[in-house]
Design an enzyme around this catalytic site. Structure first.
Site, PDB file in Angstrom:
ATOM      1  N   HIS A  68       0.864  -1.187   0.000  1.00 32.46           N
ATOM      2  CA  HIS A  68       0.000   0.000   0.000  1.00 32.46           C
ATOM      3  C   HIS A  68       0.897   1.233   0.000  1.00 32.46           C
ATOM      4  O   HIS A  68       1.619   1.467   0.963  1.00 32.46           O
ATOM      5  CB  HIS A  68      -0.919  -0.015   1.225  1.00 32.46           C
ATOM      6  CG  HIS A  68      -1.858  -1.186   1.238  1.00 32.46           C
ATOM      7  ND1 HIS A  68      -3.061  -1.172   0.562  1.00 32.46           N
ATOM      8  CD2 HIS A  68      -1.758  -2.417   1.799  1.00 32.46           C
ATOM      9  CE1 HIS A  68      -3.675  -2.354   0.735  1.00 32.46           C
ATOM     10  NE2 HIS A  68      -2.897  -3.121   1.474  1.00 32.46           N
ATOM     11  N   LEU A  69       0.855   1.996  -1.083  1.00 29.89           N
ATOM     12  CA  LEU A  69       1.763   3.136  -1.210  1.00 29.89           C
ATOM     13  C   LEU A  69       1.083   4.467  -0.894  1.00 29.89           C
ATOM     14  O   LEU A  69       1.719   5.505  -0.866  1.00 29.89           O
ATOM     15  CB  LEU A  69       2.403   3.161  -2.601  1.00 29.89           C
ATOM     16  CG  LEU A  69       3.211   1.899  -2.958  1.00 29.89           C
ATOM     17  CD1 LEU A  69       3.918   2.072  -4.301  1.00 29.89           C
ATOM     18  CD2 LEU A  69       4.221   1.545  -1.879  1.00 29.89           C
ATOM     19  N   ASN A 100      -6.404   0.768  -3.179  1.00 26.69           N
ATOM     20  CA  ASN A 100      -7.285   1.455  -2.228  1.00 26.69           C
ATOM     21  C   ASN A 100      -6.696   2.778  -1.735  1.00 26.69           C
ATOM     22  O   ASN A 100      -6.423   2.979  -0.566  1.00 26.69           O
ATOM     23  CB  ASN A 100      -7.648   0.546  -1.041  1.00 26.69           C
ATOM     24  CG  ASN A 100      -6.434   0.073  -0.260  1.00 26.69           C
ATOM     25  OD1 ASN A 100      -5.340  -0.012  -0.795  1.00 26.69           O
ATOM     26  ND2 ASN A 100      -6.631  -0.228   1.010  1.00 26.69           N
ATOM     27  N   ASP A 158      -8.810  -4.872  -2.343  1.00 27.47           N
ATOM     28  CA  ASP A 158      -8.166  -5.091  -1.050  1.00 27.47           C
ATOM     29  C   ASP A 158      -8.351  -3.931  -0.078  1.00 27.47           C
ATOM     30  O   ASP A 158      -8.334  -2.766  -0.465  1.00 27.47           O
ATOM     31  CB  ASP A 158      -6.672  -5.347  -1.219  1.00 27.47           C
ATOM     32  CG  ASP A 158      -6.026  -5.726   0.098  1.00 27.47           C
ATOM     33  OD1 ASP A 158      -6.457  -6.726   0.697  1.00 27.47           O
ATOM     34  OD2 ASP A 158      -5.129  -5.010   0.547  1.00 27.47           O
ATOM     35  N   HIS A 238      -2.865 -12.307   1.793  1.00 28.03           N
ATOM     36  CA  HIS A 238      -2.574 -12.385   3.242  1.00 28.03           C
ATOM     37  C   HIS A 238      -3.400 -13.402   4.030  1.00 28.03           C
ATOM     38  O   HIS A 238      -4.114 -13.067   4.959  1.00 28.03           O
ATOM     39  CB  HIS A 238      -2.688 -11.000   3.891  1.00 28.03           C
ATOM     40  CG  HIS A 238      -3.916 -10.191   3.572  1.00 28.03           C
ATOM     41  ND1 HIS A 238      -5.191 -10.673   3.724  1.00 28.03           N
ATOM     42  CD2 HIS A 238      -4.048  -8.923   3.110  1.00 28.03           C
ATOM     43  CE1 HIS A 238      -6.045  -9.729   3.379  1.00 28.03           C
ATOM     44  NE2 HIS A 238      -5.376  -8.667   3.005  1.00 28.03           N
ATOM     45  N   ASN A 284      -4.901  -6.352   9.786  1.00 29.37           N
ATOM     46  CA  ASN A 284      -6.042  -7.105   9.288  1.00 29.37           C
ATOM     47  C   ASN A 284      -5.642  -7.910   8.059  1.00 29.37           C
ATOM     48  O   ASN A 284      -5.215  -7.318   7.079  1.00 29.37           O
ATOM     49  CB  ASN A 284      -7.178  -6.149   8.939  1.00 29.37           C
ATOM     50  CG  ASN A 284      -8.462  -6.881   8.594  1.00 29.37           C
ATOM     51  OD1 ASN A 284      -8.637  -8.033   8.963  1.00 29.37           O
ATOM     52  ND2 ASN A 284      -9.344  -6.224   7.862  1.00 29.37           N
ATOM     53  N   ASP A 311       2.166  -6.931   2.432  1.00 29.69           N
ATOM     54  CA  ASP A 311       1.008  -6.136   2.866  1.00 29.69           C
ATOM     55  C   ASP A 311       1.489  -4.878   3.593  1.00 29.69           C
ATOM     56  O   ASP A 311       0.903  -4.470   4.606  1.00 29.69           O
ATOM     57  CB  ASP A 311       0.053  -6.951   3.750  1.00 29.69           C
ATOM     58  CG  ASP A 311      -1.294  -6.244   3.951  1.00 29.69           C
ATOM     59  OD1 ASP A 311      -1.538  -5.208   3.301  1.00 29.69           O
ATOM     60  OD2 ASP A 311      -2.103  -6.736   4.767  1.00 29.69           O
ATOM     61  N   HIS A 315       1.174   3.746   8.326  1.00 28.85           N
ATOM     62  CA  HIS A 315       0.318   4.720   9.010  1.00 28.85           C
ATOM     63  C   HIS A 315       1.213   5.654   9.813  1.00 28.85           C
ATOM     64  O   HIS A 315       2.258   5.244  10.312  1.00 28.85           O
ATOM     65  CB  HIS A 315      -0.658   4.018   9.951  1.00 28.85           C
ATOM     66  CG  HIS A 315      -1.715   3.213   9.258  1.00 28.85           C
ATOM     67  ND1 HIS A 315      -2.710   3.788   8.499  1.00 28.85           N
ATOM     68  CD2 HIS A 315      -1.918   1.874   9.195  1.00 28.85           C
ATOM     69  CE1 HIS A 315      -3.490   2.830   8.008  1.00 28.85           C
ATOM     70  NE2 HIS A 315      -3.031   1.659   8.401  1.00 28.85           N
ATOM     71  N   GLY A 330      -2.885  -2.287  10.208  1.00 35.20           N
ATOM     72  CA  GLY A 330      -1.807  -2.278   9.216  1.00 35.20           C
ATOM     73  C   GLY A 330      -0.445  -1.956   9.784  1.00 35.20           C
ATOM     74  O   GLY A 330      -0.320  -1.170  10.717  1.00 35.20           O
TER      75      GLY A 330
HETATM   76 ZN   LIG Z   1      -6.278  -6.974   2.619  1.00 34.61          ZN
END
Ligand SMILES: [Zn+2]
Length: 443
Positions: A68-69, A100, A158, A238, A284, A311, A315, A330
Site C-alpha cells: 500500500h503506497l 485502495n 483489497d 494475506h 487485518n 502487505d 500509518h 496495518g
Molecule cells: Zn487486505
C-alpha cells in the site's frame, strides 16, 4: 551501443536461481541492462564495475505483490517514491501498488499515474493493481479490460472484500479472458465488524472484540468455489488461518486455479504479542494463534502457499498512537521482510534459502505474468545481493518509508540486502564494509 560501458560483474557469490535450478558459487555478468552470463568464473572487460560478493547470496530481485503506497490521498503516510525506495532497501526490485487510495485506482488515468510516478521514483519498479469495483464500493464492476490494457497487473478491492458473490463471479469471468488474477481480501464483514484482534483466549483476557478465523475461511471457500465454477484465476491475499491453508491445499489438489500469499508478520508473530496493547501489532487479518502460524509455515513448505507478500501498510505515528480499538489496521513491511524471513523461516530450519528466494521472486513473478524472477542469461538484470548472516536491529528511525509502524521495532534480525540492481543499474548499495568477504570475519 558499447556493451562494456555499463558492464557489472558480481563476483564469487552464492548464486541462487530457482527458475534454472542453479545454486552455486560463481559470477554474474550484467551488460546493457540484462543478465549476460552466469558461470563459475567469468572474464570481464577492464571497464566493468566489479562487486565482490564473497559470502553473500546473489538472487533474482524480490517482487512484492502487495504494498500500500498511499498515493494519491495520504502522502503523509507514504508516496509512490518513498515506498519504491523503501522497497529497494528491502531487496525488492518490483512492487505492486494496491488500489485502495483516495481516489482509488479504478480508471485508466489512475493506472497510468501510478506507472508514471513509479518510473519517476528511480527505485523499485512499481506495478499497479486496479480495483475490481468502481470506487471500491463493491457494486458495479470496473472497466477491467481497459484497466488491464493501461497496465494493471491484477485486480483487487483489497482493504475490503467483494461481499457480493455475483460481482466476484463476474470479476473472475472477466479475469479469465484478461489472463490475470483476481486478488481476494477474504473477510466476511458481518463477522468482523468492530473486531480489533484475533478472537480467542487472548482477546477474551484483554477484553477486546475479536475477529474469528471463520470470517476469513468463509470467503476463501466461497472464492475457491467461484474460481472452480468460472475457470478464473484466484489469488488469496494475506491468508492467516490453518483452515484457509487446508482449503487451498484441497482446492489445488482438485485443480482449481488458486494461488496464495502469506505475510512475514503472520509467519513470525502471534496474538500473544497483543498483551502489550501495542498498536503496532494491530493488522487485518489479525495475528493468529501459534498453530495457525505453524500451518502457514507448513503451507509454504509444501507449496500450498505460493509466495510471500508484505502487505506493507504505512500509518503515521499520530494515527497509531491512540487507544487500541481506535487505531487503524496495518503495519509496514518492505524494509523488514527479508530479515524476518531469514530469521523465522531459514534460520529456524523451516525453509531453505532457495525456497525463500523462490517465494520472494519467481513465484510472484509467475502469478503476475512478469518477466522478472530469474537470473537466466537474457533476462532483465533485476538482482538482489544479500548477506544472510548480517545481524541488525530494527530501528524505524532508519526507515526510508515515511511511516514507522513496524511490529518488529527493536528486534534483532539476520539478513539484509547489500546491493540491488534494477535493469542492470545498482540503485541500492549498503556501506562498503558490508560488501567485504564474510569469510575473513571473526565469528
Ligand atoms: Zn487486505
Amino acid at each position: 551501443m558499447n556493451m562494456a560501458q555499463d558492464e557489472i560483474l558480481i563476483r564469487g557469490g552464492r548464486i541462487i536461481d530457482p527458475a534454472s535450478g542453479v545454486d552455486m558459487v560463481g559470477d554474474v555478468l550484467v551488460s546493457g541492462g540484462t543478465i549476460w552470463k552466469v558461470g563459475k568464473k567469468i572474464n570481464h572487460s577492464r571497464s566493468a564495475k566489479v562487486y565482490d560478493a564473497g559470502g553473500l547470496v546473489v538472487s533474482p530481485g524480490f517482487v512484492d505483490m502487495h504494498a500500500h503506497l498511499r498515493e494519491p490521498g495520504r502522502e503523509d503516510e507514504e508516496t509512490i517514491e518513498s515506498g519504491a525506495k523503501a522497497a529497494l532497501k528491502g531487496g525488492f526490485t518490483s512492487i505492486v501498488a494496491m488500489p485502495n487510495t483516495d481516489p482509488p485506482i479504478d480508471s485508466e488515468g489512475m493506472v497510468r499515474l501510478v506507472i508514471e510516478k513509479g518510473e519517476g521514483a528511480g527505485a523499485a519498479r512499481v506495478f499497479p493493481m486496479a480495483a475490481i469495483t468502481k470506487g471500491l464500493k463493491g457494486e458495479s464492476i470496473s472497466e477491467m479490460a481497459h484497466l488491464r490494457e493501461a497496465g494493471a497487473v491484477a485486480f483487487t478491492d483489497d482493504g475490503n472484500p467483494v461481499s457480493n458473490a455475483g460481482t466476484m463471479r463476474r470479476a473472475l469471468e472477466y479475469a479469465s479472458m484478461l489472463e490475470c488474477p483476481v486478488v481476494s481480501h477474504c473477510e466476511e464483514t458481518s463477522l468482523t465488524k468492530g473486531g480489533a484482534m484475533n478472537e480467542g483466549a487472548v482477546s477474551t483476557a484483554l477484553g477486546l472484540k475479536g475477529i474469528p478465523s471463520v470470517a476469513e475461511e468463509i470467503i476463501v471457500a466461497r472464492d475457491i468455489l467461484l474460481s472452480g465454477f468460472t475457470g478464473g484465476r484466484l489469488h488469496i491475499a494475506h491468508m492467516s488461518t490453518k483452515e484457509s491453508v487446508d482449503l487451498i491445499r484441497r482446492a489445488k489438489k482438485m485443480g482449481t486455479k488458486v494461488t496464495a500469499e502469506a505475510t512475514p508478520h503472520h509467519i513470525a508473530l502471534t496474538d500473544e504479542l497483543l498483551r502489550s496493547y501495542d498498536t503496532n501489532f494491530k493488522m487485518n487479518p489479525p495475528l493468529r494463534k501459534e498453530d495457525d502460524r505453524m500451518a502457514l509455515i507448513e503451507g509454504l513448505r509444501d507449496g500450498t502457499i505460493d509466495c510471500i507478500a508484505t502487505d506493507h501498510a504505512p500509518h503515521t505515528e499520530i494515527e497509531k498512537d491512540v487507544a487500541f480499538d481506535d487505531a487503524p489496521f496495518g503495519v509496514t513491511g518492505l524494509e523488514t521482510a527479508l530479515g524476518v524471513l531469514i530469521t523465522f523461516l531459514v534460520e529456524a530450519g523451516h525453509l531453505t534459502l532457495e525456497q525463500m528466494v523462490e517465494k520472494l521472486s519467481l513465484s510472484p513473478s509467475k502469478i503476475l505474468g512478469l518477466s522478472s524472477g530469474t537470473l537466466r542469461p537474457g533476462a532483465q538484470a533485476d538482482i538482489t545481493v544479500f548477506d544472510p548472516h548480517l545481524e541488525w536491529t530494527v530501528s524505524p528511525d532508519d526507515f526510508l518509508s515515511k511511516s514507522r509502524n513496524s511490529p518488529f521495532c527493536g528486534m534483532k534480525l539476520a539478513g539484509h540486502a547489500v546491493l540491488v540492481l534494477v535493469s542492470g543499474r545498482a540503485l541500492y548499495e549498503s556501506s562498503k564494509e558490508r560488501m567485504a568477504p564474510r569469510g575473513n570475519q571473526p565469528a
